[in-house]
Write an enzyme that holds these catalytic residues in place. Structure first.
Site, PDB file in Angstrom:
ATOM      1  N   SER A 241      89.132  57.320  76.601  1.00  0.00           N
ATOM      2  CA  SER A 241      87.951  57.082  77.427  1.00  0.00           C
ATOM      3  C   SER A 241      88.350  57.174  78.893  1.00  0.00           C
ATOM      4  CB  SER A 241      87.369  55.698  77.138  1.00  0.00           C
ATOM      5  OG  SER A 241      88.180  54.720  77.758  1.00  0.00           O
ATOM      6  N   LYS A 242      87.351  57.066  79.733  1.00  0.00           N
ATOM      7  CA  LYS A 242      87.559  57.189  81.174  1.00  0.00           C
ATOM      8  C   LYS A 242      88.614  56.210  81.708  1.00  0.00           C
ATOM      9  CE  LYS A 242      83.590  59.569  82.945  1.00  0.00           C
ATOM     10  NZ  LYS A 242      84.158  60.819  82.456  1.00  0.00           N
ATOM     11  N   ARG A 243      88.765  55.083  80.996  1.00  0.00           N
ATOM     12  CA  ARG A 243      89.765  54.104  81.414  1.00  0.00           C
ATOM     13  C   ARG A 243      91.161  54.720  81.470  1.00  0.00           C
ATOM     14  NH1 ARG A 243      91.217  50.736  77.818  1.00  0.00           N
ATOM     15  NH2 ARG A 243      89.913  51.663  76.203  1.00  0.00           N
TER      16      ARG A 243
END
Ligand code: GLU
Length: 466
Positions: A241-243
């Site tokens: 994910s973007k994390r």
């Protein structure tokens, strides 16, 4: 002769191309291209709210940048709705599907009761075996007559045999009460009509496969070969994910990763060929097969991506690399290289391309080419231009007037000059870097001199010495 391989990527438009979609597309492309097969693109655009032309464009741009060429026209799932419905009607006519008049309220009430009683909430429609004379004049959905006993076995090339008990599958809806086809039907009809022989996709679709197989069987169509590939995780083992970092293909393009390196890295995400980490497209097409796809999720390793991309930049032939660099500048809206700078780049590329992981890194190393006189030294390198070193630089230029402009001669000249000044060339290097590039970290002083030429070298040194 065995049948020609036809694969596809079937993205739903989400507004951008996810790295996982790119990896799935790559696997399908490699599989087809390595076998003289076809690779098709279908946009699953039945969700009208999300299916904007821009969202489709984003997918096409991602595919193009990655160099995943497709065969034939892009297929729109939405535009094929009539055909999907036709198949449902055929199943209806053949008694393999039926009209179900149960209202949504009725089904919801059934589910609630079953839940309260701790029973299965799988809905068995009372209309499955009803005769047409009993049909009310009311809206209905069309449901498939799913087998009630036995098992459905998905013979998956990655997951192995996956057995589903048929009593866990309901009579799935094929047509909604407004006559529109459901997604599950659309996928099967499209894959069949497009002649897809191998369905290679994320394992989040494994459960769908069992239900989709029921439609193939009801229609008497040959099943495709299934290969459900594990999803991509971040370095911490959680779904990417973007994390973790960039998840969109275009972000990698904008960061200046080479597409060839990206393909190489993505191919290694979940697939392997012995210990090979760095390989060409030709090798990947030759080697790729479904048996060597791993069963466990792969982890996105940003360091490894950098490393592989660096190797690809270094291995790219100079003219092609220059072309890629120009495409990068154009795609990011940066100014194009002037003719003069392009010629300098051509000379410098062999020295610059080692150890650059991205195009911006390459451009950064070419800073001495990008700047124009007078070169402004940055804070750090300016420190090496004190009164003493400026005096030395002033004395150096006459020596550079007459030396032949070749590496060995330049080296000899600068070493002798340093010796005359009771020092080593190393001491001269810092003020020269500052004069030529305005920086303390640059390519080799000799490489820079050879690239910009005698007149520009002397002029920059004079500027710095003044
Ligand atoms: N549209 C689906 C997705 O984007 C893929 C469906 C399929 O490959 O069958 O996940």
């Amino acid at each position: 002769m065995s049948q020609q391989v036809v694969t596809r990527i079937a993205p739903s438009p989400t507004g951008f191309m996810h790295i996982g979609t790119a990896r799935t597309a790559l696997f399908n492309w490699l599989y087809a291209r390595g076998r003289g097969g076809k690779f098709l693109l279908r946009i699953e655009d039945t969700d009208r709210a999300r299916s904007t032309p821009e969202a489709t464009e984003a997918i096409l741009r991602g595919m193009e940048w990655l160099g995943l060429d497709i065969d034939g026209d892009v297929v729109s799932q939405f535009e094929r709705a009539t055909r999907h419905a036709e198949v449902a009607h055929q199943l209806l006519a053949e008694g393999k599907a039926y009209k179900c008049f149960a209202s949504q309220d009725e089904i919801a009430a059934f589910r609630e009761e079953a839940k309260a009683a701790g029973k299965s909430t799988l809905y068995h429609s009372p209309w499955r075996d009803a005769t047409p004379e009993t049909y009310p004049d009311a809206p209905y959905v069309v449901r498939i007559k799913a087998p009630r006993d036995g098992t459905t076995v998905i013979r998956d090339k990655v997951q192995g045999d996956v057995t589903i008990k048929n009593d866990t599958l309901d009579d799935m809806i094929l047509l909604r009460s407004d006559g529109t086809p459901v997604y599950m039907l659309a996928v099967v009809v499209d894959d069949h009509d497009m002649g897809i022989t191998h369905v290679i996709r994320g394992d989040d679709h494994l459960n769908n496969a069992a239900r989709q197989m029921l439609i193939y069987e009801a229609m008497g169509w040959t099943l495709p070969v299934y290969a459900h590939i594990p999803l991509i995780f971040g370095p911490d083992g959680k779904k990417l994910s973007k994390r973790h970092g960039a998840t969109g293909v275009e972000e990698y393009q904008q960061m200046g990763y080479p597409a060839s390196g990206m393909r190489n890295y993505l191919a290694r995400l979940g697939w392997s060929h012995g210990d090979d980490e760095f390989f060409t497209d030709a090798q990947a097409k030759d080697w790729f097969d479904l048996d060597s796809i791993g069963r466990s999720p792969s982890r996105f390793d940003f360091k490894k991506l950098d490393n592989i991309c660096g190797q690809h930049i270094a291995a790219t032939e100079n003219a092609a690399l220059l072309h890629e660099l120009e495409a990068f500048l154009a795609s990011t809206g940066l100014p194009a290289l002037s003719e003069a700078k392009t010629s300098l780049f051509k000379l410098a590329l062999p020295h610059l391309k080692e150890r650059a992981k991205t195009y911006p890194e390459l451009i950064d190393k070419a800073h001495f080419i990008m700047v124009d006189r007078p070169v402004v030294a940055d804070e750090k390198s300016a420190k090496s231009l004190d009164t003493v070193s400026r005096g030395i630089l002033k004395e150096l230029t006459p020596h550079l007037q007459n030396v032949s402009w070749e590496r060995t001669e330049l080296e000899a000249c600068l070493n002798a000059f340093a010796e005359d000044h009771d020092t080593k060339f190393g001491k001269l290097a810092a003020p020269l870097r500052a004069a030529l590039a305005g920086r303390s970290a640059t390519p080799s002083v000799f490489d820079m001199m050879l690239v910009i030429g005698r007149d520009e070298t002397i002029a920059r040194i004079d500027d710095a010495a003044a």
